[in-house]
Design a protein around this motif. Structure first.
Motif, PDB file in Angstrom:
ATOM      1  N   ASP A 143       1.444  -1.130  -4.852  1.00  0.00           N
ATOM      2  CA  ASP A 143       1.701  -1.421  -3.442  1.00  0.00           C
ATOM      3  C   ASP A 143       2.988  -0.742  -3.000  1.00  0.00           C
ATOM      4  O   ASP A 143       3.957  -0.646  -3.754  1.00  0.00           O
ATOM      5  CB  ASP A 143       1.815  -2.927  -3.219  1.00  0.00           C
ATOM      6  N   ASP A 144       2.983  -0.265  -1.760  1.00  0.00           N
ATOM      7  CA  ASP A 144       4.172   0.354  -1.172  1.00  0.00           C
ATOM      8  C   ASP A 144       4.287  -0.152   0.261  1.00  0.00           C
ATOM      9  O   ASP A 144       3.299  -0.085   1.009  1.00  0.00           O
ATOM     10  CB  ASP A 144       4.045   1.885  -1.202  1.00  0.00           C
ATOM     11  N   PRO A 145       5.439  -0.674   0.673  1.00  0.00           N
ATOM     12  CA  PRO A 145       5.578  -1.154   2.058  1.00  0.00           C
ATOM     13  C   PRO A 145       5.216  -0.102   3.096  1.00  0.00           C
ATOM     14  O   PRO A 145       4.791  -0.442   4.206  1.00  0.00           O
ATOM     15  CB  PRO A 145       7.057  -1.545   2.144  1.00  0.00           C
ATOM     16  N   ALA A 146       5.355   1.178   2.742  1.00  0.00           N
ATOM     17  CA  ALA A 146       5.073   2.252   3.696  1.00  0.00           C
ATOM     18  C   ALA A 146       3.594   2.353   4.038  1.00  0.00           C
ATOM     19  O   ALA A 146       3.226   2.980   5.039  1.00  0.00           O
ATOM     20  CB  ALA A 146       5.563   3.590   3.131  1.00  0.00           C
ATOM     21  N   HIS A 147       2.737   1.746   3.225  1.00  0.00           N
ATOM     22  CA  HIS A 147       1.303   1.808   3.492  1.00  0.00           C
ATOM     23  C   HIS A 147       0.888   0.893   4.644  1.00  0.00           C
ATOM     24  O   HIS A 147      -0.244   0.983   5.126  1.00  0.00           O
ATOM     25  CB  HIS A 147       0.512   1.393   2.244  1.00  0.00           C
ATOM     26  N   ALA A 148       1.775   0.028   5.103  1.00  0.00           N
ATOM     27  CA  ALA A 148       1.406  -1.015   6.056  1.00  0.00           C
ATOM     28  C   ALA A 148       1.246  -0.514   7.481  1.00  0.00           C
ATOM     29  O   ALA A 148       0.502  -1.113   8.266  1.00  0.00           O
ATOM     30  CB  ALA A 148       2.430  -2.146   6.025  1.00  0.00           C
ATOM     31  N   SER A 149       1.942   0.546   7.849  1.00  0.00           N
ATOM     32  CA  SER A 149       1.845   1.051   9.221  1.00  0.00           C
ATOM     33  C   SER A 149       2.086   2.552   9.227  1.00  0.00           C
ATOM     34  O   SER A 149       2.735   3.104   8.329  1.00  0.00           O
ATOM     35  CB  SER A 149       2.846   0.364  10.149  1.00  0.00           C
ATOM     36  N   LEU A 164       2.079   8.421  -1.353  1.00  0.00           N
ATOM     37  CA  LEU A 164       0.624   8.320  -1.332  1.00  0.00           C
ATOM     38  C   LEU A 164       0.039   8.953  -2.591  1.00  0.00           C
ATOM     39  O   LEU A 164       0.514  10.001  -3.037  1.00  0.00           O
ATOM     40  CB  LEU A 164       0.049   9.050  -0.111  1.00  0.00           C
ATOM     41  N   PRO A 165      -1.016   8.369  -3.161  1.00  0.00           N
ATOM     42  CA  PRO A 165      -1.762   9.091  -4.184  1.00  0.00           C
ATOM     43  C   PRO A 165      -2.444  10.299  -3.547  1.00  0.00           C
ATOM     44  O   PRO A 165      -2.595  10.373  -2.323  1.00  0.00           O
ATOM     45  CB  PRO A 165      -2.776   8.060  -4.674  1.00  0.00           C
ATOM     46  N   SER A 166      -2.851  11.238  -4.366  1.00  0.00           N
ATOM     47  CA  SER A 166      -3.359  12.505  -3.851  1.00  0.00           C
ATOM     48  C   SER A 166      -4.533  12.318  -2.890  1.00  0.00           C
ATOM     49  O   SER A 166      -4.615  12.997  -1.864  1.00  0.00           O
ATOM     50  CB  SER A 166      -3.772  13.408  -5.018  1.00  0.00           C
ATOM     51  N   SER A 167      -5.462  11.415  -3.204  1.00  0.00           N
ATOM     52  CA  SER A 167      -6.615  11.229  -2.316  1.00  0.00           C
ATOM     53  C   SER A 167      -6.176  10.758  -0.936  1.00  0.00           C
ATOM     54  O   SER A 167      -6.726  11.186   0.088  1.00  0.00           O
ATOM     55  CB  SER A 167      -7.596  10.219  -2.925  1.00  0.00           C
ATOM     56  N   ALA A 168      -5.199   9.864  -0.882  1.00  0.00           N
ATOM     57  CA  ALA A 168      -4.717   9.347   0.401  1.00  0.00           C
ATOM     58  C   ALA A 168      -3.909  10.398   1.149  1.00  0.00           C
ATOM     59  O   ALA A 168      -3.937  10.451   2.386  1.00  0.00           O
ATOM     60  CB  ALA A 168      -3.884   8.087   0.181  1.00  0.00           C
ATOM     61  N   LEU A 169      -3.188  11.257   0.419  1.00  0.00           N
ATOM     62  CA  LEU A 169      -2.453  12.334   1.081  1.00  0.00           C
ATOM     63  C   LEU A 169      -3.435  13.315   1.736  1.00  0.00           C
ATOM     64  O   LEU A 169      -3.207  13.785   2.855  1.00  0.00           O
ATOM     65  CB  LEU A 169      -1.561  13.062   0.087  1.00  0.00           C
ATOM     66  N   TYR A 181     -12.997  12.099   7.455  1.00  0.00           N
ATOM     67  CA  TYR A 181     -12.745  12.092   6.007  1.00  0.00           C
ATOM     68  C   TYR A 181     -13.755  11.179   5.319  1.00  0.00           C
ATOM     69  O   TYR A 181     -14.052  10.084   5.803  1.00  0.00           O
ATOM     70  CB  TYR A 181     -11.321  11.580   5.745  1.00  0.00           C
ATOM     71  N   VAL A 182     -14.274  11.643   4.179  1.00  0.00           N
ATOM     72  CA  VAL A 182     -15.211  10.866   3.373  1.00  0.00           C
ATOM     73  C   VAL A 182     -14.692  10.842   1.944  1.00  0.00           C
ATOM     74  O   VAL A 182     -14.348  11.893   1.380  1.00  0.00           O
ATOM     75  CB  VAL A 182     -16.617  11.497   3.388  1.00  0.00           C
ATOM     76  N   ASP A 183     -14.642   9.651   1.339  1.00  0.00           N
ATOM     77  CA  ASP A 183     -14.229   9.542  -0.058  1.00  0.00           C
ATOM     78  C   ASP A 183     -15.447   9.232  -0.912  1.00  0.00           C
ATOM     79  O   ASP A 183     -15.999   8.135  -0.840  1.00  0.00           O
ATOM     80  CB  ASP A 183     -13.163   8.463  -0.243  1.00  0.00           C
ATOM     81  N   PHE A 184     -15.871  10.221  -1.713  1.00  0.00           N
ATOM     82  CA  PHE A 184     -17.013  10.042  -2.592  1.00  0.00           C
ATOM     83  C   PHE A 184     -16.594   9.470  -3.945  1.00  0.00           C
ATOM     84  O   PHE A 184     -17.406   9.331  -4.852  1.00  0.00           O
ATOM     85  CB  PHE A 184     -17.725  11.393  -2.786  1.00  0.00           C
ATOM     86  N   THR A 185     -15.325   9.139  -4.096  1.00  0.00           N
ATOM     87  CA  THR A 185     -14.767   8.636  -5.341  1.00  0.00           C
ATOM     88  C   THR A 185     -14.265   7.203  -5.129  1.00  0.00           C
ATOM     89  O   THR A 185     -14.134   6.746  -3.993  1.00  0.00           O
ATOM     90  CB  THR A 185     -13.587   9.504  -5.807  1.00  0.00           C
ATOM     91  N   PRO A 186     -13.915   6.496  -6.222  1.00  0.00           N
ATOM     92  CA  PRO A 186     -13.319   5.166  -6.050  1.00  0.00           C
ATOM     93  C   PRO A 186     -11.822   5.191  -5.786  1.00  0.00           C
ATOM     94  O   PRO A 186     -11.169   4.144  -5.798  1.00  0.00           O
ATOM     95  CB  PRO A 186     -13.627   4.477  -7.387  1.00  0.00           C
ATOM     96  N   SER A 187     -11.267   6.374  -5.554  1.00  0.00           N
ATOM     97  CA  SER A 187      -9.824   6.496  -5.302  1.00  0.00           C
ATOM     98  C   SER A 187      -9.453   5.882  -3.954  1.00  0.00           C
ATOM     99  O   SER A 187     -10.313   5.510  -3.159  1.00  0.00           O
ATOM    100  CB  SER A 187      -9.414   7.968  -5.376  1.00  0.00           C
ATOM    101  N   THR A 188      -8.164   5.824  -3.667  1.00  0.00           N
ATOM    102  CA  THR A 188      -7.664   5.119  -2.480  1.00  0.00           C
ATOM    103  C   THR A 188      -8.177   5.725  -1.186  1.00  0.00           C
ATOM    104  O   THR A 188      -8.624   5.027  -0.276  1.00  0.00           O
ATOM    105  CB  THR A 188      -6.127   5.105  -2.487  1.00  0.00           C
ATOM    106  N   GLY A 189      -8.091   7.050  -1.056  1.00  0.00           N
ATOM    107  CA  GLY A 189      -8.569   7.719   0.148  1.00  0.00           C
ATOM    108  C   GLY A 189      -7.944   7.159   1.413  1.00  0.00           C
ATOM    109  O   GLY A 189      -6.725   6.967   1.502  1.00  0.00           O
ATOM    110  N   ALA A 190      -8.786   6.853   2.394  1.00  0.00           N
ATOM    111  CA  ALA A 190      -8.302   6.366   3.695  1.00  0.00           C
ATOM    112  C   ALA A 190      -8.166   4.852   3.747  1.00  0.00           C
ATOM    113  O   ALA A 190      -7.896   4.298   4.814  1.00  0.00           O
ATOM    114  CB  ALA A 190      -9.251   6.836   4.798  1.00  0.00           C
ATOM    115  N   ARG A 191      -8.299   4.156   2.620  1.00  0.00           N
ATOM    116  CA  ARG A 191      -8.280   2.690   2.617  1.00  0.00           C
ATOM    117  C   ARG A 191      -6.863   2.136   2.591  1.00  0.00           C
ATOM    118  O   ARG A 191      -6.472   1.416   1.680  1.00  0.00           O
ATOM    119  CB  ARG A 191      -9.048   2.164   1.416  1.00  0.00           C
ATOM    120  N   LEU A 192      -6.095   2.481   3.579  1.00  0.00           N
ATOM    121  CA  LEU A 192      -4.749   1.934   3.754  1.00  0.00           C
ATOM    122  C   LEU A 192      -4.584   1.597   5.236  1.00  0.00           C
ATOM    123  O   LEU A 192      -5.071   2.338   6.100  1.00  0.00           O
ATOM    124  CB  LEU A 192      -3.689   2.929   3.317  1.00  0.00           C
TER     125      LEU A 192
END
Length: 438
Positions: A143-149, A164-169, A181-192
């Motif tokens: 968790d990172d506080p920067a992910h909140a907004s 950010l992890p690479s998928s989210a970047l 954007y589409v995430d075909f993996t279980p990585s973080t992606g746009a889920r923030l």
């Protein structure tokens, strides 16, 4: 509609199988087996044609696409005759699979990714570009506080630390460039939360996550069957063997844990609780791009009579995943053209761990998908409020743009499908592995 498909992990097995398949379909050398958007229930004029797809991407590997495709042919994943037939077209696409950019801060790196996406869109005169992550599975980030907004995130990205992890970047950069954007993996992606905020501000759709191609596909059919017959599922254990780059990546315990969690959600959601048992994933180098899953289900019926079900699935990850990648590119682009933004929950049919509060049974997900596709048809979308058809959704120079980002320019129509692109020449980085986590 001319559509760019930008693949993160563009030299991996799933990406290359997708590209070879699309080129073969364009040339009339193959049938669209496995492409669900070619079924009568989904096919309509709102979807970009399979021949209108133009490919680009990022990858740390420098292996030429043709050489990777030949290796896949040797492994029995794609026909060697098709690889030979599209060799020249693969060489043309190769220049648009660029090294992963890297800069002193993640804001600056995102700016370089944005620049690559905008240049690709403008040079090929594309109406839209959809970014699809088919890179290897990442460990779950802390968790990172920067992910909140979004405000907190963009301030933190200027710092000299990984926020950010690479998928989210890549998701952040895609949205900044005006690309769904589409995430075909279980990585973080746009889920923030910060990235959901950015998607809404840019009026862009996003989808995910973790493509459903094998064991979990069967679970999404069988688990509702048990529930609808009011049978008491006592245990459900799965054992997965896979090779290739994805298998090697999942030998890492942190990546393995992220993948296993994604595979289990369907049982909790469809059975109303998690039965005893776990999913195990093991890397077996010798089976290459294929995978075998063995599941044991024990259940009780009338008067407590104990019974069991066993099944074995032996499939080819890349051949199962590639047509879904093409489907998702087409559906997401059409949703953007129809003015959709935010999470595309109706695409749950494609994913192990879908976005939103959606059913996890395959039949229910299919009905959602059919209704969704019907709503994208030109006659249905014509009166849709807030439609922005033809607009890539980018806000050039808008506040909070990534450092070094030129802003995204609206693309002009008329694709130059298959035309070669210039190599970016940016330094390689090991932030992503090229193999896909299907």
């Amino acid at each position: 509609m001319s559509l760019g498909v930008w693949l993160v992990g563009g030299r991996g097995s799933v990406a290359v199988t997708s590209i070879v398949g699309a080129l073969a379909l364009r040339a009339g050398l193959a049938a669209p087996t496995g492409c669900v958007t070619e079924l009568p229930e989904l096919r309509n004029d709102a979807l970009p044609g399979l021949g209108d797809l133009v490919f680009g991407g990022h990858d740390p590997s420098a292996v030429p696409l043709a050489k990777k495709a030949e290796a896949l042919a040797d492994a029995g994943v794609v026909p060697a005759s098709l690889v030979a037939a599209v060799h020249a077209e693969l060489a043309a696409v190769d220049a648009d699979i660029r090294p992963l950019p890297h800069a002193a801060t993640q804001a600056a790196t995102a700016g370089l990714i944005v620049a690559d996406l905008v240049e690709f869109r403008e040079r090929h005169h594309l109406d839209r570009v959809v970014v699809i992550n088919v890179a290897s599975t990442e460990p779950v980030p802390g968790d990172d506080p920067a992910h909140a907004s979004l405000a907190l995130l963009e301030a933190a990205l200027q710092q000299d630390r990984p926020v950010l992890p690479s998928s989210a970047l890549h998701a952040y950069a895609a949205l900044r460039a005006g690309c769904p954007y589409v995430d075909f993996t279980p990585s973080t992606g746009a889920r923030l939360p910060a990235l959901a905020e950015l998607a809404e501000r840019q009026r862009l759709p996003y989808a995910g996550r973790d493509g459903k191609t094998g064991e979990t596909l069967l679970k999404s059919v069988l688990a509702p069957m048990f529930a609808q017959r009011h049978l008491d599922v006592r245990t459900w254990s799965g054992f997965n063997l896979l090779g290739g780059g994805d298998g090697a990546n999942l030998a890492d315990p942190a990546a393995n844990s992220a993948k296993s969690a994604s595979k289990q959600r369907v049982l909790q959601e469809t059975l109303g609780g998690q039965p005893q048992g776990t999913v195990r994933i093991e890397y077996v180098e010798d089976i290459g791009n294929f995978k075998t899953a063995w599941d044991l289900v024990t259940f009780a019926g009338f008067l407590g009579t104990r019974m069991r079900l066993e099944f074995t699935w032996h499939g080819c990850d890349s051949a199962l995943a590639a047509p879904l990648v093409l489907d998702l590119a087409r559906l997401t682009a059409a949703a953007h053209a129809a003015g959709r933004s935010g999470p595309l929950t109706e695409l749950a049919f494609f994913f192990k761990d879908p976005l939103g509060d959606v059913p996890h049974g395959l039949a229910d997900q299919w009905r959602l998908l059919v209704d969704f596709a019907a709503g994208l048809a030109p006659e249905a979308a014509a009166g849709s409020p807030g439609a922005v058809a033809g607009s890539p959704g980018a806000v050039a120079g808008s506040p909070g743009a990534a450092a070094g980002s030129p802003g995204a320019a609206a693309g002009s129509p008329g694709a130059a499908a298959g035309s070669p692109g210039a190599a970016a020449g940016k330094p390689e980085t090991s932030a992503e592995k090229p193999e896909a986590a299907a």
